[in-house]
Write a protein that holds these residues in place. Structure first.
Motif, PDB file in Angstrom:
ATOM      1  N   UNK A  65       0.929  -1.254  -0.096  1.00 40.25           N
ATOM      2  CA  UNK A  65       0.001  -0.099   0.036  1.00 40.25           C
ATOM      3  C   UNK A  65       0.821   1.314   0.039  1.00 40.25           C
ATOM      4  N   UNK A  66       1.887   1.357   1.069  1.00 42.62           N
ATOM      5  CA  UNK A  66       2.957   2.399   1.007  1.00 42.62           C
ATOM      6  C   UNK A  66       3.490   2.544  -0.260  1.00 42.62           C
ATOM      7  N   UNK A  67       4.054   1.459  -0.880  1.00 44.36           N
ATOM      8  CA  UNK A  67       4.787   1.527  -2.026  1.00 44.36           C
ATOM      9  C   UNK A  67       3.876   2.405  -3.414  1.00 44.36           C
ATOM     10  N   UNK A  68       2.634   1.778  -3.238  1.00 42.46           N
ATOM     11  CA  UNK A  68       1.660   2.406  -4.387  1.00 42.46           C
ATOM     12  C   UNK A  68       1.384   3.730  -4.325  1.00 42.46           C
ATOM     13  N   UNK A  69       1.101   4.126  -2.803  1.00 42.46           N
ATOM     14  CA  UNK A  69       0.853   5.612  -2.755  1.00 42.46           C
ATOM     15  C   UNK A  69       2.077   6.314  -3.114  1.00 42.46           C
ATOM     16  N   UNK A  70       3.325   5.727  -2.936  1.00 46.27           N
ATOM     17  CA  UNK A  70       4.483   6.739  -3.174  1.00 46.27           C
ATOM     18  C   UNK A  70       4.917   6.395  -4.595  1.00 46.27           C
ATOM     19  N   UNK A  71       4.161   5.572  -5.327  1.00 47.69           N
ATOM     20  CA  UNK A  71       4.248   5.712  -6.753  1.00 47.69           C
ATOM     21  C   UNK A  71       5.307   4.981  -7.230  1.00 47.69           C
ATOM     22  N   UNK A  72       5.586   3.688  -6.620  1.00 49.42           N
ATOM     23  CA  UNK A  72       6.620   2.620  -6.816  1.00 49.42           C
ATOM     24  C   UNK A  72       6.531   2.284  -8.533  1.00 49.42           C
ATOM     25  N   UNK A  73       7.928   2.169  -9.117  1.00 56.03           N
ATOM     26  CA  UNK A  73       7.723   1.795 -10.533  1.00 56.03           C
ATOM     27  C   UNK A  73       7.192   0.603 -10.812  1.00 56.03           C
ATOM     28  N   UNK A  74       7.644  -0.576 -10.155  1.00 54.01           N
ATOM     29  CA  UNK A  74       7.221  -2.032 -10.329  1.00 54.01           C
ATOM     30  C   UNK A  74       7.078  -2.775  -9.075  1.00 54.01           C
ATOM     31  N   UNK A  75       5.958  -3.482  -8.938  1.00 54.48           N
ATOM     32  CA  UNK A  75       5.843  -4.423  -7.616  1.00 54.48           C
ATOM     33  C   UNK A  75       5.503  -5.810  -8.173  1.00 54.48           C
ATOM     34  N   UNK A  76       6.523  -6.649  -7.439  1.00 55.30           N
ATOM     35  CA  UNK A  76       6.134  -7.948  -7.911  1.00 55.30           C
ATOM     36  C   UNK A  76       6.058  -8.927  -6.624  1.00 55.30           C
TER      37      UNK A  76
END
Ligand code: CP
Length: 320
Positions: A184-195
């Motif tokens: 959730x935190x990574x998505x809010x901060x706009x991470x490039x790619x999540x696997x």
């Protein structure tokens, strides 16, 4: 607006990272940084919670979260009391709500709660007095917001350009509240790619992590990743843990060894929320190796929890 924010946007409770926007999350991480002096020291004790009482109610085991919240509260000058599920009156049938009400009658201001049942932190906010706060310190497999914060703080320190990062979360994602909050935190901060990487039975339903790619092979899942976060297998949350492969069989397929880490980028960092099961999800050589930032995650945990407590202090009622 979720109950965790006041009408003026102040933090009243810390229940989940859902509802935070990028500016709010960034501001909280920046606040946490102010409690760190380099990577080895914390800022001196501050009076922000002087005269306030903070209760730690842990109905599931914990080392990192409990001790770091305790230290964070002490460093902000709070009085701290602890309720341990194994030795409290919960063993005599008392509910979590009655335990909270009992501590409220002793003028406790902040309740930091770890529970195996989903929904308990939210439920408590509906029953405690105004000007008191609930902090979720781990709720079933649903959320662990301060772990998500300390994870993204650690990533941001090591790899500031989040928009160009590939983060691979490896292991038992299905049962992991850490994975949910960190994602959730990574998505809010706009991470490039999540696997998400793991055996099919340990991956969540695709719809739950709609923004993430799923991989069932470790080498492909961590290929060229900048961050590899490994997770413990949470047998305690499974209906039939015996159906899982043995620890040795799991390590053979998904254990992160120095050799397998070569698939990631040469400067990739390795994370783990702890506790680590060595030679199951992570080889000791990697856990203790130069790419590991596991100890730094723990250090950051105190700073993040100080920031959360300091923000919440602004919403507490009455004079201390
Ligand atoms: N990461 C984490 O929540 O660790 P503890 O269970 O030791 O608190």
């Amino acid at each position: 607006m979720t109950p965790q924010f006041g009408p003026d946007g102040s933090l009243r409770h810390m229940l989940s990272l859902k509802g935070f926007n990028r500016q709010q999350l960034t501001s909280l991480l920046d606040h946490a940084e102010t409690y760190l002096v380099g990577h080895a020291h914390y800022a001196p004790r501050q009076p922000r919670l002087l005269g306030r009482t903070v209760a730690l109610l842990f109905f599931e085991p914990s080392t990192r979260t409990r001790i770091s919240f305790h230290l964070a509260a002490l460093r902000l000058s709070a009085d701290v009391v602890t309720v341990d599920g194994d030795t409290s009156s919960q063993r005599k049938g008392e509910t979590v709500l009655d335990t909270v009400r009992t501590l409220e009658a002793m003028h406790t201001d902040v309740f930091i709660v770890r529970v195996a049942e989903a929904g308990v932190p939210d439920m408590l906010t509906e029953h405690i007095g105004t000007g008191k706060s609930i902090i979720n310190a781990g709720e079933a497999h649903h959320s662990h917001p301060t772990q998500g914060l300390l994870d993204v703080l650690t990533i941001r320190q090591c790899k500031p350009d989040l928009g160009n990062l590939c983060v691979a979360i490896v292991g038992d994602v299905r049962h992991s509240r850490v994975a949910r909050s960190t994602a959730e935190a990574l998505q809010i901060l706009g991470v490039g790619e999540l696997r998400l990487v793991g055996p099919e039975p340990l991956l969540p339903a695709a719809a739950e992590f709609a923004h993430a790619e799923r991989y069932t092979e470790l080498d492909a899942g961590i290929c060229d990743a900048d961050v590899v976060m490994t997770l413990r297998i949470q047998r305690e949350r499974m209906r039939d843990p015996a159906a899982l492969p043995s620890d040795a069989a799991y390590f053979e397929r998904f254990g992160l060894t120095a050799e397998r880490l070569r698939a990631a980028r040469p400067d990739a960092i390795v994370m783990h929320p702890g506790p680590v099961n060595r030679e199951v999800e992570l080889a000791s050589a990697v856990a203790d190796g130069p790419r590991s930032v596991i100890a730094r995650q723990v250090t950051n945990g105190v700073a993040v929890r100080m920031a959360v407590l300091a923000r919440i202090a602004e919403s507490l009622s009455g004079t201390p």
